[in-house]
Design a protein around this motif. Sequence first.
Motif, mmCIF file in Angstrom:
data_model
loop_
_atom_site.group_PDB
_atom_site.id
_atom_site.type_symbol
_atom_site.label_atom_id
_atom_site.label_comp_id
_atom_site.label_asym_id
_atom_site.label_seq_id
_atom_site.Cartn_x
_atom_site.Cartn_y
_atom_site.Cartn_z
ATOM 1 N N ILE A 28 0.851 -1.191 0.000
ATOM 2 C CA ILE A 28 0.000 0.000 0.000
ATOM 3 C C ILE A 28 0.885 1.238 0.000
ATOM 4 C CG2 ILE A 28 -1.642 1.349 1.364
ATOM 5 C CD1 ILE A 28 -2.786 -1.282 2.388
ATOM 6 N N ASN A 29 0.620 2.137 -0.931
ATOM 7 C CA ASN A 29 1.286 3.432 -0.927
ATOM 8 C C ASN A 29 0.362 4.384 -0.181
ATOM 9 O OD1 ASN A 29 2.583 5.827 -1.313
ATOM 10 N ND2 ASN A 29 2.410 5.831 -3.541
ATOM 11 N N ASP A 30 0.596 4.549 1.104
ATOM 12 C CA ASP A 30 -0.296 5.383 1.913
ATOM 13 C C ASP A 30 0.332 6.741 2.245
ATOM 14 O OD1 ASP A 30 1.560 4.371 3.636
ATOM 15 O OD2 ASP A 30 0.151 3.442 4.996
ATOM 16 N N THR A 31 1.140 7.252 1.319
ATOM 17 C CA THR A 31 1.673 8.605 1.484
ATOM 18 C C THR A 31 0.765 9.584 0.752
ATOM 19 O OG1 THR A 31 3.116 8.344 -0.434
ATOM 20 C CG2 THR A 31 4.063 7.822 1.717
ATOM 21 N N LEU A 32 0.570 10.731 1.346
ATOM 22 C CA LEU A 32 -0.284 11.767 0.763
ATOM 23 C C LEU A 32 0.501 13.072 0.692
ATOM 24 C CD1 LEU A 32 -3.463 11.051 2.910
ATOM 25 C CD2 LEU A 32 -3.091 10.382 0.546
ATOM 26 N N PRO A 33 0.468 13.738 -0.479
ATOM 27 C CA PRO A 33 1.148 15.031 -0.550
ATOM 28 C C PRO A 33 0.412 16.070 0.312
ATOM 29 C CG PRO A 33 -0.019 14.554 -2.602
ATOM 30 C CD PRO A 33 -0.165 13.351 -1.722
ATOM 31 N N LEU A 34 1.179 16.927 0.959
ATOM 32 C CA LEU A 34 0.611 17.978 1.805
ATOM 33 C C LEU A 34 0.658 19.320 1.084
ATOM 34 C CD1 LEU A 34 2.332 17.018 5.184
ATOM 35 C CD2 LEU A 34 -0.020 16.517 4.471
ATOM 36 N N LEU A 35 -0.325 20.149 1.366
ATOM 37 C CA LEU A 35 -0.308 21.505 0.811
ATOM 38 C C LEU A 35 0.952 22.203 1.293
ATOM 39 C CD1 LEU A 35 -4.025 22.576 1.317
ATOM 40 C CD2 LEU A 35 -2.912 21.904 -0.805
ATOM 41 N N GLY A 36 1.613 22.890 0.428
ATOM 42 C CA GLY A 36 2.826 23.597 0.812
ATOM 43 C C GLY A 36 4.069 22.720 0.767
ATOM 44 N N PHE A 40 2.550 13.200 3.974
ATOM 45 C CA PHE A 40 2.085 12.547 5.198
ATOM 46 C C PHE A 40 2.146 11.050 4.947
ATOM 47 C CE2 PHE A 40 -1.443 10.433 7.407
ATOM 48 C CZ PHE A 40 -1.039 10.651 8.720
ATOM 49 N N ASP A 41 2.805 10.315 5.823
ATOM 50 C CA ASP A 41 2.919 8.858 5.699
ATOM 51 C C ASP A 41 1.995 8.212 6.724
ATOM 52 O OD1 ASP A 41 3.616 6.198 5.522
ATOM 53 O OD2 ASP A 41 5.770 6.552 5.638
ATOM 54 N N ALA A 42 0.877 7.644 6.249
ATOM 55 C CA ALA A 42 -0.118 7.053 7.142
ATOM 56 C C ALA A 42 0.419 5.830 7.887
ATOM 57 C CB ALA A 42 -1.373 6.683 6.362
ATOM 58 N N SER A 43 1.495 5.231 7.400
ATOM 59 C CA SER A 43 2.100 4.097 8.110
ATOM 60 C C SER A 43 2.976 4.557 9.264
ATOM 61 C CB SER A 43 2.945 3.249 7.152
ATOM 62 O OG SER A 43 2.115 2.592 6.225
ATOM 63 N N ARG A 51 0.796 -4.987 2.974
ATOM 64 C CA ARG A 51 0.776 -5.610 1.643
ATOM 65 C C ARG A 51 -0.640 -5.671 1.117
ATOM 66 N NH1 ARG A 51 5.204 -8.902 0.506
ATOM 67 N NH2 ARG A 51 4.325 -8.793 -1.566
ATOM 68 N N LEU A 52 -0.772 -5.573 -0.190
ATOM 69 C CA LEU A 52 -2.049 -5.712 -0.873
ATOM 70 C C LEU A 52 -2.203 -7.134 -1.407
ATOM 71 C CD1 LEU A 52 -1.992 -2.434 -2.978
ATOM 72 C CD2 LEU A 52 -3.590 -2.962 -1.133
#
Length: 118
Positions: A28-36, A40-43, A51-52
């Motif tokens: 799982i790619n659970d990283t999200l780009p942040l404004l600015g 953010f890494d949800a793991s 794993r998927l």
Amino acid sequence: MTWKLTQFDTVTLPTGMPQLPIGTGPSINDTLPLLGGGVFDASGTEHTAPRLPYELTYQASQVSTTAAALETALQALKSMSGLRSTLWRTMQDGTTRQWCTARLLSVGGTRQIQHKYH
């Protein structure tokens, strides 16, 4: 090859001339780009992402001494289609076995008419 698939549930899988993927399968790619900027890494601080589930295609040949024995082996495998059970692999040393829970999605194959035992 460092391992081979050997059994699904109670059925021994064919192992002649196997073709199988050797990759890892997706995580799982659970990283999200942040404004600015930044991400953010949800793991969090976990070293390994979850794993998927993924499809693993396994191809091998089956050889039997009679056409009836070959048909019996094929029907045993076909009867497992759709079943969720244990998939076993045997490592190259021939004794170490590992397992995972898997679902047999389909059984396919081709055979040339002159190869009635293969």
